[in-house]
Motif scaffolding. Sequence first.
Motif, PDB file in Angstrom:
ATOM      1  N   ILE A   1     -34.142 -18.074   4.769  1.00 16.13           N
ATOM      2  CA  ILE A   1     -34.680 -19.208   4.905  1.00 16.13           C
ATOM      3  C   ILE A   1     -34.109 -20.173   3.942  1.00 16.13           C
ATOM      4  CG2 ILE A   1     -36.327 -18.403   2.874  1.00 16.13           C
ATOM      5  CD1 ILE A   1     -38.746 -19.788   4.981  1.00 16.13           C
ATOM      6  N   GLU A   2     -34.394 -21.520   4.122  1.00 14.40           N
ATOM      7  CA  GLU A   2     -33.805 -22.419   3.240  1.00 14.40           C
ATOM      8  C   GLU A   2     -34.812 -22.842   2.206  1.00 14.40           C
ATOM      9  OE1 GLU A   2     -32.256 -27.174   3.280  1.00 14.40           O
ATOM     10  OE2 GLU A   2     -33.250 -26.254   4.952  1.00 14.40           O
ATOM     11  N   LEU A   3     -34.112 -22.834   0.829  1.00 17.54           N
ATOM     12  CA  LEU A   3     -35.045 -23.667  -0.305  1.00 17.54           C
ATOM     13  C   LEU A   3     -34.477 -24.971  -0.656  1.00 17.54           C
ATOM     14  CD1 LEU A   3     -36.547 -23.246  -2.972  1.00 17.54           C
ATOM     15  CD2 LEU A   3     -34.357 -22.462  -4.051  1.00 17.54           C
ATOM     16  N   LYS A   4     -35.354 -25.807  -0.745  1.00 25.08           N
ATOM     17  CA  LYS A   4     -35.238 -27.307  -0.946  1.00 25.08           C
ATOM     18  C   LYS A   4     -35.764 -27.313  -2.187  1.00 25.08           C
ATOM     19  CE  LYS A   4     -35.627 -29.138   3.703  1.00 25.08           C
ATOM     20  NZ  LYS A   4     -34.403 -29.925   3.924  1.00 25.08           N
ATOM     21  N   ILE A   5     -34.698 -28.030  -3.243  1.00 23.41           N
ATOM     22  CA  ILE A   5     -35.018 -27.995  -4.528  1.00 23.41           C
ATOM     23  C   ILE A   5     -35.244 -29.658  -4.717  1.00 23.41           C
ATOM     24  CG2 ILE A   5     -34.322 -27.970  -6.958  1.00 23.41           C
ATOM     25  CD1 ILE A   5     -32.989 -25.309  -6.190  1.00 23.41           C
ATOM     26  N   VAL A   6     -36.363 -29.867  -5.237  1.00 30.70           N
ATOM     27  CA  VAL A   6     -36.699 -31.376  -5.334  1.00 30.70           C
ATOM     28  C   VAL A   6     -36.878 -31.760  -6.983  1.00 30.70           C
ATOM     29  CG1 VAL A   6     -38.273 -33.357  -4.880  1.00 30.70           C
ATOM     30  CG2 VAL A   6     -37.815 -31.661  -3.138  1.00 30.70           C
ATOM     31  N   GLY A   7     -35.899 -32.553  -7.443  1.00 26.43           N
ATOM     32  CA  GLY A   7     -36.109 -32.947  -8.682  1.00 26.43           C
ATOM     33  C   GLY A   7     -34.606 -32.963  -9.378  1.00 26.43           C
ATOM     34  N   ASP A   8     -34.566 -33.350 -10.683  1.00 28.09           N
ATOM     35  CA  ASP A   8     -33.428 -33.653 -11.555  1.00 28.09           C
ATOM     36  C   ASP A   8     -33.583 -33.416 -12.824  1.00 28.09           C
ATOM     37  OD1 ASP A   8     -30.722 -34.388 -11.644  1.00 28.09           O
ATOM     38  OD2 ASP A   8     -30.903 -36.457 -10.496  1.00 28.09           O
ATOM     39  N   GLY A   9     -32.452 -33.079 -13.340  1.00 29.69           N
ATOM     40  CA  GLY A   9     -32.702 -32.847 -14.988  1.00 29.69           C
ATOM     41  C   GLY A   9     -31.190 -32.263 -15.541  1.00 29.69           C
ATOM     42  N   PRO A  10     -31.120 -31.768 -16.585  1.00 36.92           N
ATOM     43  CA  PRO A  10     -29.766 -31.717 -17.310  1.00 36.92           C
ATOM     44  C   PRO A  10     -29.067 -30.202 -16.723  1.00 36.92           C
ATOM     45  CG  PRO A  10     -31.887 -31.044 -18.699  1.00 36.92           C
ATOM     46  CD  PRO A  10     -32.282 -31.843 -17.554  1.00 36.92           C
ATOM     47  N   MET A  11     -29.833 -29.700 -16.089  1.00 37.17           N
ATOM     48  CA  MET A  11     -29.188 -28.284 -15.654  1.00 37.17           C
ATOM     49  C   MET A  11     -28.646 -28.278 -14.043  1.00 37.17           C
ATOM     50  SD  MET A  11     -29.360 -26.234 -18.189  1.00 37.17           S
ATOM     51  CE  MET A  11     -29.184 -24.466 -17.405  1.00 37.17           C
ATOM     52  N   ARG A  12     -28.721 -29.291 -13.542  1.00 37.40           N
ATOM     53  CA  ARG A  12     -28.462 -29.554 -11.998  1.00 37.40           C
ATOM     54  C   ARG A  12     -27.087 -29.283 -11.768  1.00 37.40           C
ATOM     55  NH1 ARG A  12     -29.815 -34.186  -7.567  1.00 37.40           N
ATOM     56  NH2 ARG A  12     -28.266 -33.338  -5.936  1.00 37.40           N
ATOM     57  N   GLU A  13     -26.179 -29.695 -12.605  1.00 38.03           N
ATOM     58  CA  GLU A  13     -24.648 -29.393 -12.319  1.00 38.03           C
ATOM     59  C   GLU A  13     -24.339 -28.009 -12.518  1.00 38.03           C
ATOM     60  OE1 GLU A  13     -21.788 -31.672 -14.293  1.00 38.03           O
ATOM     61  OE2 GLU A  13     -22.463 -33.676 -13.733  1.00 38.03           O
ATOM     62  N   GLU A  14     -25.071 -27.285 -13.533  1.00 34.78           N
ATOM     63  CA  GLU A  14     -24.734 -25.841 -13.506  1.00 34.78           C
ATOM     64  C   GLU A  14     -25.364 -25.302 -12.501  1.00 34.78           C
ATOM     65  OE1 GLU A  14     -26.336 -22.488 -16.981  1.00 34.78           O
ATOM     66  OE2 GLU A  14     -25.752 -24.426 -17.743  1.00 34.78           O
ATOM     67  N   TYR A  15     -26.511 -25.626 -12.057  1.00 36.85           N
ATOM     68  CA  TYR A  15     -27.408 -24.800 -10.656  1.00 36.85           C
ATOM     69  C   TYR A  15     -26.521 -25.056  -9.740  1.00 36.85           C
ATOM     70  CZ  TYR A  15     -31.260 -24.284 -13.911  1.00 36.85           C
ATOM     71  OH  TYR A  15     -32.162 -24.066 -14.861  1.00 36.85           O
ATOM     72  N   GLU A  16     -25.807 -26.203  -9.562  1.00 39.13           N
ATOM     73  CA  GLU A  16     -24.945 -26.211  -8.194  1.00 39.13           C
ATOM     74  C   GLU A  16     -23.911 -25.419  -8.483  1.00 39.13           C
ATOM     75  OE1 GLU A  16     -26.178 -30.753  -7.044  1.00 39.13           O
ATOM     76  OE2 GLU A  16     -24.662 -30.451  -8.358  1.00 39.13           O
ATOM     77  N   LYS A  17     -23.236 -25.307  -9.591  1.00 41.59           N
ATOM     78  CA  LYS A  17     -22.073 -24.462  -9.675  1.00 41.59           C
ATOM     79  C   LYS A  17     -22.336 -23.178  -9.628  1.00 41.59           C
ATOM     80  CE  LYS A  17     -18.538 -23.333 -13.252  1.00 41.59           C
ATOM     81  NZ  LYS A  17     -18.095 -23.430 -14.702  1.00 41.59           N
ATOM     82  N   TYR A  18     -23.626 -22.727  -9.850  1.00 38.28           N
ATOM     83  CA  TYR A  18     -23.998 -21.173  -9.809  1.00 38.28           C
ATOM     84  C   TYR A  18     -24.091 -21.065  -8.423  1.00 38.28           C
ATOM     85  CZ  TYR A  18     -27.139 -17.178  -9.973  1.00 38.28           C
ATOM     86  OH  TYR A  18     -27.272 -15.767  -9.866  1.00 38.28           O
ATOM     87  N   ILE A  19     -24.744 -21.526  -7.646  1.00 34.56           N
ATOM     88  CA  ILE A  19     -24.843 -21.525  -6.172  1.00 34.56           C
ATOM     89  C   ILE A  19     -23.604 -21.425  -5.332  1.00 34.56           C
ATOM     90  CG2 ILE A  19     -27.307 -22.184  -6.075  1.00 34.56           C
ATOM     91  CD1 ILE A  19     -26.139 -24.367  -4.492  1.00 34.56           C
ATOM     92  N   ARG A  20     -22.426 -22.190  -5.779  1.00 30.46           N
ATOM     93  CA  ARG A  20     -21.296 -22.140  -5.115  1.00 30.46           C
ATOM     94  C   ARG A  20     -20.310 -21.032  -5.499  1.00 30.46           C
ATOM     95  NH1 ARG A  20     -20.992 -27.597  -7.052  1.00 30.46           N
ATOM     96  NH2 ARG A  20     -19.778 -27.057  -8.856  1.00 30.46           N
ATOM     97  N   ASN A  21     -20.496 -20.598  -6.926  1.00 24.93           N
ATOM     98  CA  ASN A  21     -19.895 -19.266  -7.556  1.00 24.93           C
ATOM     99  C   ASN A  21     -20.420 -17.957  -6.823  1.00 24.93           C
ATOM    100  OD1 ASN A  21     -18.188 -20.866  -9.053  1.00 24.93           O
ATOM    101  ND2 ASN A  21     -19.409 -20.387 -10.859  1.00 24.93           N
ATOM    102  N   GLU A  22     -21.845 -17.851  -6.748  1.00 23.61           N
ATOM    103  CA  GLU A  22     -22.555 -16.671  -5.887  1.00 23.61           C
ATOM    104  C   GLU A  22     -22.553 -16.722  -4.237  1.00 23.61           C
ATOM    105  OE1 GLU A  22     -23.935 -14.028  -7.614  1.00 23.61           O
ATOM    106  OE2 GLU A  22     -22.941 -15.052  -9.335  1.00 23.61           O
ATOM    107  N   MET A  23     -21.830 -18.053  -3.835  1.00 19.48           N
ATOM    108  CA  MET A  23     -21.986 -18.316  -2.271  1.00 19.48           C
ATOM    109  C   MET A  23     -23.380 -18.142  -1.618  1.00 19.48           C
ATOM    110  SD  MET A  23     -18.400 -16.237  -1.328  1.00 19.48           S
ATOM    111  CE  MET A  23     -18.964 -14.605  -2.127  1.00 19.48           C
ATOM    112  N   ILE A  24     -24.398 -18.757  -2.531  1.00 12.24           N
ATOM    113  CA  ILE A  24     -25.648 -18.906  -1.993  1.00 12.24           C
ATOM    114  C   ILE A  24     -25.720 -20.322  -1.067  1.00 12.24           C
ATOM    115  CG2 ILE A  24     -28.026 -19.240  -2.408  1.00 12.24           C
ATOM    116  CD1 ILE A  24     -27.348 -17.878  -5.293  1.00 12.24           C
TER     117      ILE A  24
END
Length: 211
Positions: free
Chosen positions: A63-86
């Motif tokens: 199932i898809e997860l939609k994340i709504v919002g912004d903040g200081p950790m966004r780039e780190e979270y985007e990097k995390y899902i790329r590295n973890e192939m999520i």
Amino acid sequence: MFSLKKHLEAGIPEEKLVYIPNFIKVENFEPNYEPGDYILFVGRLSKEKGVLTLLKAIKGLDIELKIVGDGPMREEYEKYIRNEMITNVTFEGYKAGEELKSLYKNSAFVVFPSEWYEVFGLIAVEASAYGKPVIGSNIGAIPEIIINEKTGLLFEPGDYNGLREKMKYLLSNSSLITQMGKDARKRTEEEYNAELHYKRLMEVYGKAMVQ
């Protein structure tokens, strides 16, 4: 109540404390009890909001997860899902108005994975007003809003395996999502409406005037 407990721990006399929760204009929230095809998170993208726990929990779910919002950790979270192939996570950015309303109404349910002592979980109340169950952390004021196994589900903060199991449980039972959503909406109408908030305030003012 969580907020009263913290004030008592700080040494404020119990007789001087009154708990009055916030409110929303429930009539402005049109519920949709049909489960949508994605899970929704709404909030600031910062460490204390538990987003990393949610990203770990969603990995591998169909199932898809939609994340709504912004903040200081966004780039780190985007990097995390790329590295973890999520591949089932979408960052929607900041949303408001009709766009946010649509995201709430068309979701299956909302996850509120905060790892901080929230004084009042407005996101959880708004989601409930839209007729959506909420899976939330068992911390702070969140369990005062979410009635476990009635209007949503609780899990221990930071426990991504526990959160994953709660999400899988709801996803396997669409009728339960609908029923919990209806119960959540009903409780929001009863407990977090403007009229009740005004009545509670007037009671406090009345007692203060006669003392």
